[in-house]
Write an enzyme that holds these catalytic residues in place. Structure first.
Site, mmCIF file in Angstrom:
data_model
loop_
_atom_site.group_PDB
_atom_site.id
_atom_site.type_symbol
_atom_site.label_atom_id
_atom_site.label_comp_id
_atom_site.label_asym_id
_atom_site.label_seq_id
_atom_site.Cartn_x
_atom_site.Cartn_y
_atom_site.Cartn_z
ATOM 1 C CB ALA A 182 -19.738 16.275 -130.024
ATOM 2 C CG HIS A 183 -15.487 16.401 -127.034
ATOM 3 N ND1 HIS A 183 -14.929 16.706 -125.593
ATOM 4 C CD2 HIS A 183 -16.822 15.822 -127.343
ATOM 5 C CE1 HIS A 183 -16.247 15.444 -125.157
ATOM 6 N NE2 HIS A 183 -16.457 14.188 -125.968
ATOM 7 C CG ASN A 184 -12.003 14.990 -129.936
ATOM 8 O OD1 ASN A 184 -11.796 15.374 -128.969
ATOM 9 N ND2 ASN A 184 -10.394 14.918 -130.281
#
Length: 342
Positions: free
Chosen positions: A240-242
């Protein structure tokens, strides 16, 4: 492509016993080898197959001594397993050694690429893309605007690389991988309706990373989702993001890592593990398959279960899990005896 025993022995620095001119054109397991195939023997329990195999050439350890007649040409090396792996790598390099730009394909006028590019049919290269030397981009690949790809990268058919992504040297992206899609960012209002939070970051993939088929790596909301040097991702993984994954960490298939979690170096994560968001996972952590991680994890921990806890404690507890019905029956019987004054 055919190779003689003499050519293979030269590549592997091996010694030939048999016909140096015998040719092979394929690789095979020792128990399945046929005429024109090359095999190897490193595990002693498969020795019996060497006397019956139809393979034309077999790679064996230098200390191997035949106890029965052998018709196969032998190539003796210090370590048969490593030699065969080296040969597989050499064979793969030849098999994948494509060059040139096939048509139809699209390359933006502002894109730049180095020497020995292979670009397969129906591939798309966007604006301001920079591609290094010896890169192979197979058919039906999409490379978005402003992507940077370093040297010796292989991108297999159907991969989608969204804009702003950075890919380091010697990386491999297998078919169907998607790098840089939007992170799962939505904000509910007072009525419960969701508004999208723009995902304006990117993905950075450092050197020597392998990404399996169907794996997805989301771009950051702000900043970067980072896959550090030497990471190995199996098929159908969701990052997922980051998220940041530390160097030389290996993750097996169908694992999911939620947003903003940081995973350390040299971790081993089994298949179908689930890791919640905003966590810190230490270095050299081992997470068993199908475990659910909902807390921060210190260096060198080994975890299993959902929610996961110490691997040793899990195994001890599992003995009791299996016996719970029997234990409850025993407790019920004791309770009755106590009530009846027995």
């Amino acid at each position: 492509m055919k190779f003689t025993a003499a050519q293979i022995a030269e590549i592997l620095d091996g010694e030939i016993e048999g016909n140096p001119e015998v040719e092979v054109s394929e690789l095979a397991k020792i128990e399945e080898g046929g005429e024109g195939s090359l095999t190897f023997l490193s595990n002693p329990k498969y020795t019996s197959y060497l006397y019956s195999t139809q393979a034309s050439i077999a790679i064996v350890n230098s200390d191997f001594k035949a106890e029965e007649p052998i018709t196969t040409t032998l190539i003796k090396v210090k370590d048969a397993y490593k030699a065969f792996s080296r040969l597989l790598e050499y064979y793969n390099q030849i098999k994948l050694n494509k060059q040139g730009i096939e048509q139809p394909s699209f390359v933006s006028d502002s894109a730049e690429f180095g020497e020995n590019l292979y670009l397969g049919a129906f591939a798309y290269i966007g604006d301001n893309v920079k591609i290094g030397d010896n890169v192979k981009i197979y058919p039906n690949v999409y490379i978005g605007d402003n992507v940077k790809i370093a040297n010796d990268v292989i991108i297999f058919p159907g991969v989608k690389v969204y804009s702003e992504t950075i890919i380091g040297n010697n990386c491999v992206l297998h078919s169907g991988a998607i790098v840089g899609a939007d992170g799962f960012g939505f904000s509910p209002d007072e009525t419960g309706k969701y508004s999208k939070v723009p995902q304006i970051g990117n993905v950075i993939i450092e050197d020597n990373v392998d990404i399996g088929a169907g794996t997805t790596i989301d771009r950051a909301t702000l900043g970067s989702t980072i896959i550090r040097e030497g990471v190995k991702l199996d098929n159908q993984i969701q990052i997922a993001h980051n998220v940041e994954i530390g160097s030389n960490t290996a993750i097996a298939a169908q694992t999911g890592v939620a947003g903003s979690t940081k995973i350390g170096k040299n971790c081993l994560i089994g298949g179908q593990a689930g890791i919640a968001g905003h966590l810190q996972i230490g270095d050299r952590v081992k997470i068993q398959a199908q475990s659910g991680i909902g807390r921060n994890v210190k260096d060198d921990e080994m975890l299993q279960g959902s929610p996961a806890f110490g691997y040793g404690d899990f195994n001890k507890s599992y003995v009791h899990f299996k016996n719970l019905p029997k234990t409850i029956d025993t407790l019920n019987q004791l309770e009755k005896k106590i009530k009846n004054g027995i």
